[in-house]
Scaffold this active site. Structure first.
Site, PDB file in Angstrom:
ATOM      1  N   TYR A 183     -18.262 -39.053 -35.991  1.00 46.93           N
ATOM      2  CA  TYR A 183     -18.274 -38.107 -34.866  1.00 46.93           C
ATOM      3  C   TYR A 183     -19.701 -37.771 -34.438  1.00 46.93           C
ATOM      4  O   TYR A 183     -20.021 -37.745 -33.253  1.00 46.93           O
ATOM      5  CB  TYR A 183     -17.516 -36.825 -35.252  1.00 46.93           C
ATOM      6  CG  TYR A 183     -17.518 -35.811 -34.135  1.00 46.93           C
ATOM      7  CD1 TYR A 183     -16.817 -36.048 -32.954  1.00 46.93           C
ATOM      8  CD2 TYR A 183     -18.249 -34.626 -34.243  1.00 46.93           C
ATOM      9  CE1 TYR A 183     -16.840 -35.132 -31.913  1.00 46.93           C
ATOM     10  CE2 TYR A 183     -18.275 -33.703 -33.206  1.00 46.93           C
ATOM     11  CZ  TYR A 183     -17.573 -33.964 -32.044  1.00 46.93           C
ATOM     12  OH  TYR A 183     -17.601 -33.064 -31.008  1.00 46.93           O
ATOM     13  N   ALA A 235     -20.958 -29.553 -30.742  1.00 46.93           N
ATOM     14  CA  ALA A 235     -19.717 -28.950 -31.219  1.00 46.93           C
ATOM     15  C   ALA A 235     -19.654 -28.964 -32.747  1.00 46.93           C
ATOM     16  O   ALA A 235     -20.309 -29.776 -33.402  1.00 46.93           O
ATOM     17  CB  ALA A 235     -18.535 -29.735 -30.646  1.00 46.93           C
ATOM     18  N   GLN A 237     -23.316 -22.668 -23.710  1.00 45.89           N
ATOM     19  CA  GLN A 237     -22.861 -23.865 -22.977  1.00 45.89           C
ATOM     20  C   GLN A 237     -21.388 -23.725 -22.624  1.00 45.89           C
ATOM     21  O   GLN A 237     -20.554 -23.356 -23.448  1.00 45.89           O
ATOM     22  CB  GLN A 237     -23.077 -25.120 -23.826  1.00 45.89           C
ATOM     23  CG  GLN A 237     -22.579 -26.402 -23.172  1.00 45.89           C
ATOM     24  CD  GLN A 237     -21.194 -26.794 -23.620  1.00 45.89           C
ATOM     25  OE1 GLN A 237     -20.846 -26.605 -24.777  1.00 45.89           O
ATOM     26  NE2 GLN A 237     -20.384 -27.328 -22.716  1.00 45.89           N
ATOM     27  N   THR A 293     -21.974 -27.838 -18.601  1.00 46.65           N
ATOM     28  CA  THR A 293     -21.986 -29.285 -18.845  1.00 46.65           C
ATOM     29  C   THR A 293     -21.048 -29.962 -17.864  1.00 46.65           C
ATOM     30  O   THR A 293     -19.849 -29.654 -17.816  1.00 46.65           O
ATOM     31  CB  THR A 293     -21.582 -29.579 -20.297  1.00 46.65           C
ATOM     32  OG1 THR A 293     -22.530 -28.931 -21.148  1.00 46.65           O
ATOM     33  CG2 THR A 293     -21.585 -31.068 -20.586  1.00 46.65           C
ATOM     34  N   ARG A 344     -14.923 -43.249 -27.680  1.00 51.25           N
ATOM     35  CA  ARG A 344     -15.881 -43.453 -28.766  1.00 51.25           C
ATOM     36  C   ARG A 344     -15.204 -44.295 -29.855  1.00 51.25           C
ATOM     37  O   ARG A 344     -14.496 -43.792 -30.716  1.00 51.25           O
ATOM     38  CB  ARG A 344     -16.385 -42.101 -29.267  1.00 51.25           C
ATOM     39  CG  ARG A 344     -17.300 -41.442 -28.222  1.00 51.25           C
ATOM     40  CD  ARG A 344     -18.236 -40.425 -28.811  1.00 51.25           C
ATOM     41  NE  ARG A 344     -17.582 -39.206 -29.213  1.00 51.25           N
ATOM     42  CZ  ARG A 344     -17.449 -38.115 -28.439  1.00 51.25           C
ATOM     43  NH1 ARG A 344     -17.949 -38.111 -27.225  1.00 51.25           N
ATOM     44  NH2 ARG A 344     -16.851 -37.053 -28.895  1.00 51.25           N
ATOM     45  N   LYS A 403     -25.983 -29.272 -16.825  1.00 50.14           N
ATOM     46  CA  LYS A 403     -26.346 -30.286 -17.833  1.00 50.14           C
ATOM     47  C   LYS A 403     -25.477 -31.526 -17.677  1.00 50.14           C
ATOM     48  O   LYS A 403     -24.243 -31.418 -17.576  1.00 50.14           O
ATOM     49  CB  LYS A 403     -26.143 -29.710 -19.239  1.00 50.14           C
ATOM     50  CG  LYS A 403     -26.267 -30.730 -20.377  1.00 50.14           C
ATOM     51  CD  LYS A 403     -26.147 -30.046 -21.722  1.00 50.14           C
ATOM     52  CE  LYS A 403     -26.339 -31.005 -22.884  1.00 50.14           C
ATOM     53  NZ  LYS A 403     -25.127 -31.768 -23.221  1.00 50.14           N
ATOM     54  N   SER A 421     -29.385 -35.444 -18.692  1.00 52.94           N
ATOM     55  CA  SER A 421     -28.726 -35.751 -19.963  1.00 52.94           C
ATOM     56  C   SER A 421     -27.612 -36.748 -19.732  1.00 52.94           C
ATOM     57  O   SER A 421     -26.911 -36.675 -18.718  1.00 52.94           O
ATOM     58  CB  SER A 421     -28.131 -34.459 -20.554  1.00 52.94           C
ATOM     59  OG  SER A 421     -27.318 -34.733 -21.685  1.00 52.94           O
ATOM     60  N   HIS A 426     -25.516 -36.995 -22.361  1.00 53.58           N
ATOM     61  CA  HIS A 426     -24.689 -36.543 -23.476  1.00 53.58           C
ATOM     62  C   HIS A 426     -25.004 -37.351 -24.748  1.00 53.58           C
ATOM     63  O   HIS A 426     -24.136 -37.633 -25.562  1.00 53.58           O
ATOM     64  CB  HIS A 426     -23.208 -36.670 -23.128  1.00 53.58           C
ATOM     65  CG  HIS A 426     -22.346 -35.525 -23.588  1.00 53.58           C
ATOM     66  ND1 HIS A 426     -21.868 -34.552 -22.743  1.00 53.58           N
ATOM     67  CD2 HIS A 426     -21.871 -35.191 -24.815  1.00 53.58           C
ATOM     68  CE1 HIS A 426     -21.116 -33.689 -23.424  1.00 53.58           C
ATOM     69  NE2 HIS A 426     -21.113 -34.064 -24.695  1.00 53.58           N
ATOM     70  N   ARG A 463     -22.823 -40.434 -25.218  1.00 55.43           N
ATOM     71  CA  ARG A 463     -21.475 -40.240 -25.749  1.00 55.43           C
ATOM     72  C   ARG A 463     -20.391 -40.286 -24.679  1.00 55.43           C
ATOM     73  O   ARG A 463     -19.212 -40.154 -24.989  1.00 55.43           O
ATOM     74  CB  ARG A 463     -21.395 -38.892 -26.480  1.00 55.43           C
ATOM     75  CG  ARG A 463     -22.220 -38.868 -27.736  1.00 55.43           C
ATOM     76  CD  ARG A 463     -22.408 -37.460 -28.270  1.00 55.43           C
ATOM     77  NE  ARG A 463     -21.239 -36.850 -28.866  1.00 55.43           N
ATOM     78  CZ  ARG A 463     -20.804 -37.065 -30.104  1.00 55.43           C
ATOM     79  NH1 ARG A 463     -21.447 -37.914 -30.883  1.00 55.43           N
ATOM     80  NH2 ARG A 463     -19.738 -36.440 -30.576  1.00 55.43           N
ATOM     81  N   ASP A 510     -32.600 -34.232 -22.370  1.00 54.95           N
ATOM     82  CA  ASP A 510     -32.278 -34.603 -23.748  1.00 54.95           C
ATOM     83  C   ASP A 510     -31.783 -36.035 -23.808  1.00 54.95           C
ATOM     84  O   ASP A 510     -31.564 -36.686 -22.779  1.00 54.95           O
ATOM     85  CB  ASP A 510     -31.300 -33.615 -24.406  1.00 54.95           C
ATOM     86  CG  ASP A 510     -29.866 -33.692 -23.859  1.00 54.95           C
ATOM     87  OD1 ASP A 510     -29.472 -34.729 -23.291  1.00 54.95           O
ATOM     88  OD2 ASP A 510     -29.135 -32.692 -24.018  1.00 54.95           O
TER      89      ASP A 510
HETATM   90  C1  LIG Z   1     -21.937 -34.366 -32.429  1.00 59.07           C
HETATM   91  C2  LIG Z   1     -22.302 -33.990 -31.021  1.00 59.07           C
HETATM   92  C3  LIG Z   1     -21.574 -33.008 -30.370  1.00 59.07           C
HETATM   93  C4  LIG Z   1     -21.906 -32.646 -29.062  1.00 59.07           C
HETATM   94  N1  LIG Z   1     -21.217 -31.616 -28.477  1.00 59.07           N
HETATM   95  C5  LIG Z   1     -21.604 -31.200 -27.233  1.00 59.07           C
HETATM   96  C6  LIG Z   1     -20.971 -30.064 -26.638  1.00 59.07           C
HETATM   97  O1  LIG Z   1     -20.091 -29.429 -27.222  1.00 59.07           O
HETATM   98  N2  LIG Z   1     -21.381 -29.697 -25.402  1.00 59.07           N
HETATM   99  C7  LIG Z   1     -22.379 -30.366 -24.725  1.00 59.07           C
HETATM  100  O2  LIG Z   1     -22.730 -29.990 -23.609  1.00 59.07           O
HETATM  101  N3  LIG Z   1     -23.006 -31.434 -25.280  1.00 59.07           N
HETATM  102  C8  LIG Z   1     -22.648 -31.848 -26.519  1.00 59.07           C
HETATM  103  N4  LIG Z   1     -23.314 -32.900 -27.101  1.00 59.07           N
HETATM  104  C9  LIG Z   1     -24.456 -33.544 -26.382  1.00 59.07           C
HETATM  105  C10 LIG Z   1     -25.764 -32.845 -26.729  1.00 59.07           C
HETATM  106  O3  LIG Z   1     -25.832 -31.566 -26.127  1.00 59.07           O
HETATM  107  C11 LIG Z   1     -26.979 -33.641 -26.243  1.00 59.07           C
HETATM  108  O4  LIG Z   1     -26.819 -33.934 -24.872  1.00 59.07           O
HETATM  109  C12 LIG Z   1     -27.235 -34.936 -27.018  1.00 59.07           C
HETATM  110  O5  LIG Z   1     -26.903 -34.792 -28.383  1.00 59.07           O
HETATM  111  C13 LIG Z   1     -28.709 -35.321 -26.895  1.00 59.07           C
HETATM  112  O6  LIG Z   1     -28.966 -36.566 -27.459  1.00 59.07           O
HETATM  113  P1  LIG Z   1     -29.549 -36.801 -28.942  1.00 59.07           P
HETATM  114  O7  LIG Z   1     -28.394 -36.559 -29.882  1.00 59.07           O
HETATM  115  O8  LIG Z   1     -30.008 -38.204 -28.886  1.00 59.07           O
HETATM  116  O9  LIG Z   1     -30.679 -35.812 -29.167  1.00 59.07           O
HETATM  117  C14 LIG Z   1     -22.982 -33.293 -28.405  1.00 59.07           C
HETATM  118  C15 LIG Z   1     -23.716 -34.279 -29.068  1.00 59.07           C
HETATM  119  C16 LIG Z   1     -23.391 -34.632 -30.362  1.00 59.07           C
HETATM  120  C17 LIG Z   1     -24.221 -35.672 -31.062  1.00 59.07           C
END
Ligand SMILES: Cc1cc2nc3c(=O)[nH]c(=O)nc-3n(C[C@H](O)[C@H](O)[C@H](O)COP(=O)(O)O)c2cc1C
Length: 361
Positions: free
Chosen positions: A27, A82, A135, A163, A171, A233, A255, A257, A260, A288
């Protein structure tokens, strides 16, 4: 507590994996489909070349940045992620203690595994000087979103991060291990609301998304509903950045994400210059995705970001050392940033501009 062989934030990765279940690791580490964008996010930073300055006349470095009327001690924020309890039993409580210690702004996810009020209470008890931002996944049902916003306002959150890249993705890494949330870990802020689809269940997530999806008018609605600064975002192209500004956003977070959501969208650092050109300073940009080094932060600032957020790196620190691990990750990055500022001859963040990079080609 901190393994002695850790020097860089990426050194946490293997230690974190060794401490987590296969499912939780899938995850946190995973991206969508073939995880190509996950790789590009980091590779694109590596391709950019810095200009060093010999005998730099820098006596002190100042990493402070003013954003939305708040002064941050440094431009490294904790991205909303999360379910921190997947990484550590104390979950977001541990994360916020580290944020307080290192004066890092923390963006708390709607899908946090500790309530937004409890995270805020922990920050207060640690006498945190750093702001908490909340967020939000905006929904067409304004009752649900509005209730969360009022709770965040009441708990002292200082900005909203909306977001807008869809929380639906395929995934495969999660699908292959059959990821489900373990008992005892849930999106507690959403208790009493229709349950969000479990991570990994892409068809349900898609149906849920289509049934509840928000649109741009909902951003304008939110603008009228709250006085808090609103950051949008999940922007990866100039047209969407323009729309975010037009609908009242006070800031934009470039971003994807963390790779993801939609695989093979470009690295965020690659799209930042075009977005910065289009927004032309009307609102601050944050970025990010793939930030793993202090030099990456310098590059993001050079190309138009005011600050960066990190996601996976601090989750790795959390898994290995709880609050101490997250604090260590922030310390490493902040120190690397300061060293890079000295070696490029930039005593302040404002002094970091495109001339810090070699022209590409
Ligand atoms: C495990 C995980 C959970 C995430 N959950 C959220 C979330 O709940 N809300 C959100 O806006 N972004 C979420 N993201 C995205 C992050 O806010 C961010 O955009 C991203 O992790 C940045 O990339 P990096 O992991 O390479 O630093 C999540 C990312 C990961 C890795």
């Amino acid at each position: 507590m901190i393994p002695p062989d850790i020097a860089a934030v990426t050194d946490y990765e293997a230690h974190a994996q060794a401490r987590m279940t296969e499912q939780a690791w899938a995850y946190i580490a995973g991206g969508s489909a073939d995880e190509i964008t996950v790789r590009w996010n980091q590779e694109a930073f590596a391709r950019l070349k810095l200009q060093a300055r010999a005998l730099p006349d820098v006596r002190d470095v100042d990493t402070r940045v003013a954003l939305f009327g708040q002064t941050l001690a440094h431009p490294i924020l904790l991205a909303p992620t999360a379910y921190h309890k997947l990484a550590h039993p104390d979950g977001e409580r541990a994360t916020v203690l580290a944020a307080a210690a290192l004066e890092a702004a923390m963006v708390v996810s709607t899908q946090a595994s500790v309530s937004l009020e409890d995270v805020a209470a922990e920050a207060r008890s640690a006498q945190s000087q750093a702001p908490l931002w909340f967020q939000l996944y905006l929904q067409a049902d304004h009752g649900l979103s509005g209730a969360l916003v009022r709770r965040a306002e009441a708990a002292g959150y200082r900005a909203l991060v909306v977001t807008v890249d869809a929380p639906v993705s395929l995934r495969n890494r999660e699908q292959r291990v059959g990821f489900t949330l373990p008992p005892g870990i849930e999106a507690v802020n959403l208790r009493g609301q229709p349950a969000p689809p479990a991570p990994g269940d892409a068809r349900d997530a898609l149906r849920h998304l289509l049934a509840t999806a928000a649109g741009w008018p909902d951003i304008a609605w939110l603008r009228g509903f709250t006085k808090l600064p609103i950051l949008v975002k999940g922007i990866t192209n100039p047209e969407d950045a323009e729309r975010a500004v037009a609908h009242g956003a006070d800031g934009v977070i470039v971003s994807n994400h963390g790779g993801r959501v939609l695989d093979t969208v470009p690295a965020t650092i690659d799209v930042l210059p075009a977005i910065a050109d289009r927004v032309a300073g009307r609102v601050p940009l944050l970025l990010d995705g793939g930030v793993r080094r202090g030099t990456d932060i310098v590059k993001a600032l050079a190309l138009g970001a005011s600050a960066v957020l990190i996601g996976r790196p601090y989750l790795h620190g959390l898994a290995v050392g709880g609050a101490v691990g997250v604090a260590h990750v922030l310390t490493i990055l902040r120190t690397e940033l300061e060293v890079a500022m000295v070696l490029t001859g930039r005593p302040t963040l404002a002094a970091i501009d495109r001339t810090v990079l070699w022209p590409e080609g």
